[in-house]
Design a protein around this motif. Structure first.
Motif, PDB file in Angstrom:
ATOM      1  N   SER A 152      89.106  72.848 160.501  1.00 22.29           N
ATOM      2  CA  SER A 152      89.032  71.651 161.334  1.00 22.29           C
ATOM      3  C   SER A 152      89.894  70.573 160.715  1.00 22.29           C
ATOM      4  CB  SER A 152      87.581  71.176 161.474  1.00 22.29           C
ATOM      5  OG  SER A 152      87.083  70.806 160.218  1.00 22.29           O
ATOM      6  N   ARG A 153      89.463  69.295 160.840  1.00 22.21           N
ATOM      7  CA  ARG A 153      90.258  68.221 160.249  1.00 22.21           C
ATOM      8  C   ARG A 153      89.376  67.024 159.932  1.00 22.21           C
ATOM      9  NH1 ARG A 153      93.006  65.783 165.603  1.00 22.21           N
ATOM     10  NH2 ARG A 153      92.482  63.604 165.276  1.00 22.21           N
ATOM     11  N   VAL A 154      89.924  66.133 159.103  1.00 21.64           N
ATOM     12  CA  VAL A 154      89.244  64.885 158.772  1.00 21.64           C
ATOM     13  C   VAL A 154      90.219  63.735 159.007  1.00 21.64           C
ATOM     14  CG1 VAL A 154      88.261  63.495 156.913  1.00 21.64           C
ATOM     15  CG2 VAL A 154      87.632  65.900 157.114  1.00 21.64           C
ATOM     16  N   ASP A 155      89.743  62.698 159.704  1.00 19.65           N
ATOM     17  CA  ASP A 155      90.529  61.499 159.955  1.00 19.65           C
ATOM     18  C   ASP A 155      90.052  60.381 159.038  1.00 19.65           C
ATOM     19  OD1 ASP A 155      91.759  62.852 162.015  1.00 19.65           O
ATOM     20  OD2 ASP A 155      90.615  61.864 163.616  1.00 19.65           O
ATOM     21  N   LEU A 156      91.004  59.632 158.488  1.00 22.07           N
ATOM     22  CA  LEU A 156      90.711  58.421 157.729  1.00 22.07           C
ATOM     23  C   LEU A 156      91.207  57.225 158.524  1.00 22.07           C
ATOM     24  CD1 LEU A 156      91.862  59.526 154.177  1.00 22.07           C
ATOM     25  CD2 LEU A 156      89.591  58.615 154.663  1.00 22.07           C
ATOM     26  N   TYR A 157      90.420  56.142 158.543  1.00 19.77           N
ATOM     27  CA  TYR A 157      90.840  54.904 159.197  1.00 19.77           C
ATOM     28  C   TYR A 157      90.848  53.792 158.157  1.00 19.77           C
ATOM     29  CZ  TYR A 157      90.298  57.394 163.584  1.00 19.77           C
ATOM     30  OH  TYR A 157      90.435  58.302 164.602  1.00 19.77           O
ATOM     31  N   LEU A 158      92.041  53.244 157.906  1.00 18.10           N
ATOM     32  CA  LEU A 158      92.261  52.334 156.794  1.00 18.10           C
ATOM     33  C   LEU A 158      92.753  50.977 157.279  1.00 18.10           C
ATOM     34  CD1 LEU A 158      94.248  54.954 154.691  1.00 18.10           C
ATOM     35  CD2 LEU A 158      91.802  54.461 154.530  1.00 18.10           C
TER      36      LEU A 158
ATOM     37  N   GLU B  59      83.677  46.424 147.154  1.00 13.53           N
ATOM     38  CA  GLU B  59      84.179  45.056 147.056  1.00 13.53           C
ATOM     39  C   GLU B  59      85.696  45.001 146.942  1.00 13.53           C
ATOM     40  OE1 GLU B  59      82.210  43.125 143.860  1.00 13.53           O
ATOM     41  OE2 GLU B  59      80.231  43.152 144.811  1.00 13.53           O
ATOM     42  N   THR B  60      86.297  46.045 146.399  1.00  9.47           N
ATOM     43  CA  THR B  60      87.747  46.036 146.175  1.00  9.47           C
ATOM     44  C   THR B  60      88.518  46.397 147.434  1.00  9.47           C
ATOM     45  OG1 THR B  60      87.417  46.651 143.864  1.00  9.47           O
ATOM     46  CG2 THR B  60      89.619  46.980 144.769  1.00  9.47           C
ATOM     47  N   TYR B  61      88.174  47.550 148.031  1.00  9.64           N
ATOM     48  CA  TYR B  61      88.968  48.057 149.152  1.00  9.64           C
ATOM     49  C   TYR B  61      88.447  47.613 150.510  1.00  9.64           C
ATOM     50  CZ  TYR B  61      92.808  51.081 150.444  1.00  9.64           C
ATOM     51  OH  TYR B  61      94.024  51.532 150.852  1.00  9.64           O
ATOM     52  N   GLY B  62      87.206  47.240 150.550  1.00 10.59           N
ATOM     53  CA  GLY B  62      86.621  46.913 151.849  1.00 10.59           C
ATOM     54  C   GLY B  62      85.999  48.138 152.482  1.00 10.59           C
ATOM     55  N   LYS B  63      86.193  48.312 153.786  1.00 14.57           N
ATOM     56  CA  LYS B  63      85.561  49.393 154.530  1.00 14.57           C
ATOM     57  C   LYS B  63      86.575  50.494 154.849  1.00 14.57           C
ATOM     58  CE  LYS B  63      82.341  46.178 156.741  1.00 14.57           C
ATOM     59  NZ  LYS B  63      81.870  45.600 158.032  1.00 14.57           N
ATOM     60  N   VAL B  64      86.184  51.732 154.545  1.00 13.00           N
ATOM     61  CA  VAL B  64      86.991  52.906 154.874  1.00 13.00           C
ATOM     62  C   VAL B  64      86.135  53.850 155.712  1.00 13.00           C
ATOM     63  CG1 VAL B  64      88.139  54.959 153.970  1.00 13.00           C
ATOM     64  CG2 VAL B  64      88.495  52.748 152.857  1.00 13.00           C
ATOM     65  N   LEU B  65      86.655  54.242 156.857  1.00 15.37           N
ATOM     66  CA  LEU B  65      85.955  55.180 157.737  1.00 15.37           C
ATOM     67  C   LEU B  65      86.599  56.546 157.620  1.00 15.37           C
ATOM     68  CD1 LEU B  65      84.933  54.549 161.436  1.00 15.37           C
ATOM     69  CD2 LEU B  65      86.117  56.645 160.809  1.00 15.37           C
ATOM     70  N   TYR B  66      85.779  57.582 157.478  1.00 18.76           N
ATOM     71  CA  TYR B  66      86.310  58.938 157.572  1.00 18.76           C
ATOM     72  C   TYR B  66      85.478  59.725 158.574  1.00 18.76           C
ATOM     73  CZ  TYR B  66      82.599  60.599 154.379  1.00 18.76           C
ATOM     74  OH  TYR B  66      81.403  60.911 153.799  1.00 18.76           O
ATOM     75  N   ARG B  67      86.150  60.593 159.299  1.00 12.98           N
ATOM     76  CA  ARG B  67      85.494  61.324 160.393  1.00 12.98           C
ATOM     77  C   ARG B  67      85.746  62.818 160.240  1.00 12.98           C
ATOM     78  NH1 ARG B  67      87.197  58.420 164.953  1.00 12.98           N
ATOM     79  NH2 ARG B  67      85.297  57.188 164.749  1.00 12.98           N
ATOM     80  N   GLN B  68      84.676  63.590 160.060  1.00 14.25           N
ATOM     81  CA  GLN B  68      84.772  65.054 160.054  1.00 14.25           C
ATOM     82  C   GLN B  68      84.817  65.521 161.500  1.00 14.25           C
ATOM     83  OE1 GLN B  68      80.991  65.441 157.834  1.00 14.25           O
ATOM     84  NE2 GLN B  68      82.105  66.868 156.524  1.00 14.25           N
ATOM     85  N   ILE B  69      85.785  66.366 161.826  1.00 19.26           N
ATOM     86  CA  ILE B  69      85.949  66.825 163.208  1.00 19.26           C
ATOM     87  C   ILE B  69      85.947  68.351 163.250  1.00 19.26           C
ATOM     88  CG2 ILE B  69      87.424  66.766 165.252  1.00 19.26           C
ATOM     89  CD1 ILE B  69      88.640  64.176 164.079  1.00 19.26           C
ATOM     90  N   ALA B  70      85.086  68.915 164.071  1.00 17.63           N
ATOM     91  CA  ALA B  70      85.042  70.366 164.235  1.00 17.63           C
ATOM     92  C   ALA B  70      86.274  70.837 164.982  1.00 17.63           C
ATOM     93  CB  ALA B  70      83.782  70.779 164.989  1.00 17.63           C
ATOM     94  N   GLY B  71      86.694  72.075 164.708  1.00 16.60           N
ATOM     95  CA  GLY B  71      87.821  72.666 165.421  1.00 16.60           C
ATOM     96  C   GLY B  71      87.359  73.777 166.337  1.00 16.60           C
ATOM     97  N   ALA B  72      88.298  74.597 166.762  1.00 15.94           N
ATOM     98  CA  ALA B  72      87.970  75.692 167.680  1.00 15.94           C
ATOM     99  C   ALA B  72      87.085  76.735 167.015  1.00 15.94           C
ATOM    100  CB  ALA B  72      89.260  76.333 168.197  1.00 15.94           C
ATOM    101  N   LEU B  73      87.235  76.898 165.680  1.00 17.68           N
ATOM    102  CA  LEU B  73      86.434  77.881 164.951  1.00 17.68           C
ATOM    103  C   LEU B  73      85.206  77.263 164.300  1.00 17.68           C
ATOM    104  CD1 LEU B  73      89.230  79.987 163.189  1.00 17.68           C
ATOM    105  CD2 LEU B  73      87.926  80.584 165.250  1.00 17.68           C
ATOM    106  N   ALA B  74      85.314  75.988 163.928  1.00 18.09           N
ATOM    107  CA  ALA B  74      84.203  75.336 163.233  1.00 18.09           C
ATOM    108  C   ALA B  74      83.054  75.085 164.196  1.00 18.09           C
ATOM    109  CB  ALA B  74      84.661  74.024 162.620  1.00 18.09           C
ATOM    110  N   LYS B  75      81.885  75.622 163.868  1.00 10.68           N
ATOM    111  CA  LYS B  75      80.729  75.464 164.733  1.00 10.68           C
ATOM    112  C   LYS B  75      79.604  74.691 164.045  1.00 10.68           C
ATOM    113  CE  LYS B  75      82.648  77.863 167.986  1.00 10.68           C
ATOM    114  NZ  LYS B  75      83.155  77.197 169.189  1.00 10.68           N
ATOM    115  N   ARG B  76      79.869  74.220 162.839  1.00  7.99           N
ATOM    116  CA  ARG B  76      78.833  73.446 162.167  1.00  7.99           C
ATOM    117  C   ARG B  76      79.458  72.494 161.168  1.00  7.99           C
ATOM    118  NH1 ARG B  76      74.403  74.976 157.740  1.00  7.99           N
ATOM    119  NH2 ARG B  76      73.101  73.134 157.922  1.00  7.99           N
ATOM    120  N   ILE B  77      79.127  71.228 161.315  1.00  7.49           N
ATOM    121  CA  ILE B  77      79.552  70.204 160.362  1.00  7.49           C
ATOM    122  C   ILE B  77      78.335  69.787 159.558  1.00  7.49           C
ATOM    123  CG2 ILE B  77      80.384  67.839 160.109  1.00  7.49           C
ATOM    124  CD1 ILE B  77      82.042  68.216 162.588  1.00  7.49           C
ATOM    125  N   VAL B  78      78.467  69.774 158.252  1.00 11.35           N
ATOM    126  CA  VAL B  78      77.389  69.335 157.370  1.00 11.35           C
ATOM    127  C   VAL B  78      77.785  67.990 156.779  1.00 11.35           C
ATOM    128  CG1 VAL B  78      76.001  69.882 155.344  1.00 11.35           C
ATOM    129  CG2 VAL B  78      76.851  71.728 156.808  1.00 11.35           C
TER     130      VAL B  78
END
Length: 218
Positions: free
Chosen positions: A186-192, A145-164
């Motif tokens: 790998s990396r994680v993206d946040l969309y704010l 209710e305070t912040y609203g909606k936050v999207l985060y995205r786990q992204i595999a890299g060249a070495l990462a072969k499994r996202i849990v």
């Protein structure tokens, strides 16, 4: 403390290292070579242990703040068009993880999980511009209710072969608690929201569950 995703790999690694060490000790007669091989095995074991470590984090719950979901370095801060869920402009903050970082993914805010989706894909290097759209990834949206909606995205890299991803639709997310794991870099993206007050800078190192990525403007 080790993450549960690493238990099987750690046990297998111990068996391999102990077995290999016994073989080296039995069949290698050159002392310098034996020492080198044993040290190599020890280094390999240490690398596996450190990769799956899961240190306790002291999260200060705050509904006005978005915390970093992972350990790593901030590599992107920019306004983008988010195509998958919002279909509108958002502020993107991306955190890149090297193989030596802790790879636990944590909820950036508390709230309800209102979207969770897995996408199979490629394994481009994590900093590639198209990685967030073409690589293996998961997209999760948490709303409160305070912040609203936050999207985060786990992204595999060249070495990462499994996202849990542990975040399931309608789950109750608690800021700073485990929401997933990415194996081997790998990396994680946040969309704010666009009116978010960003509290980090490019190339800044952050800690999952502790570092403040953004907060509401007051």
């Amino acid at each position: 403390m080790f993450h549960k995703e690493g238990y099987k790999i750690i046990v297998i690694t111990f068996i391999i290292v102990i077995g290999s060490a016994l073989l080296v000790d039995s069949f290698v007669t050159v002392n310098w070579l034996k020492t080198l091989l044993l040290l190599t095995l020890i280094v390999f074991l240490v690398l596996i242990l450190q990769f799956f470590r899961n240190p306790k984090r002291h999260t200060q719950l705050d509904a006005d703040q978005v915390l970093s979901p992972v350990d790593g370095k901030v590599v992107v801060i920019e306004e983008v068009f988010e195509k998958e869920y919002f279909k509108e402009k958002r502020l993107q903050v991306s955190v890149f993880m090297s193989p030596i970082n802790v790879h636990v993914t944590r909820y950036p805010i508390s709230g309800n999980v209102i979207f969770s989706k897995y996408h199979p894909g490629k394994y481009l290097v994590a900093w590639h511009p198209k990685a967030s759209e073409e690589n293996e990834r998961t997209t999760v949206v948490v709303e409160n209710e305070t912040y609203g909606k936050v999207l985060y995205r786990q992204i595999a890299g060249a070495l990462a072969k499994r996202i849990v991803n542990y975040a399931a639709l309608n789950d109750k997310a608690v800021q700073g608690t485990d929401s997933g794991f990415i194996k081997f870099g790998s990396r994680v993206d946040l969309y704010l929201p666009l009116d978010t007050n960003i509290k980090v800078e490019l190339n800044q190192k952050v800690r999952g569950g502790e570092s403040i990525i953004a907060e509401l403007k007051k």
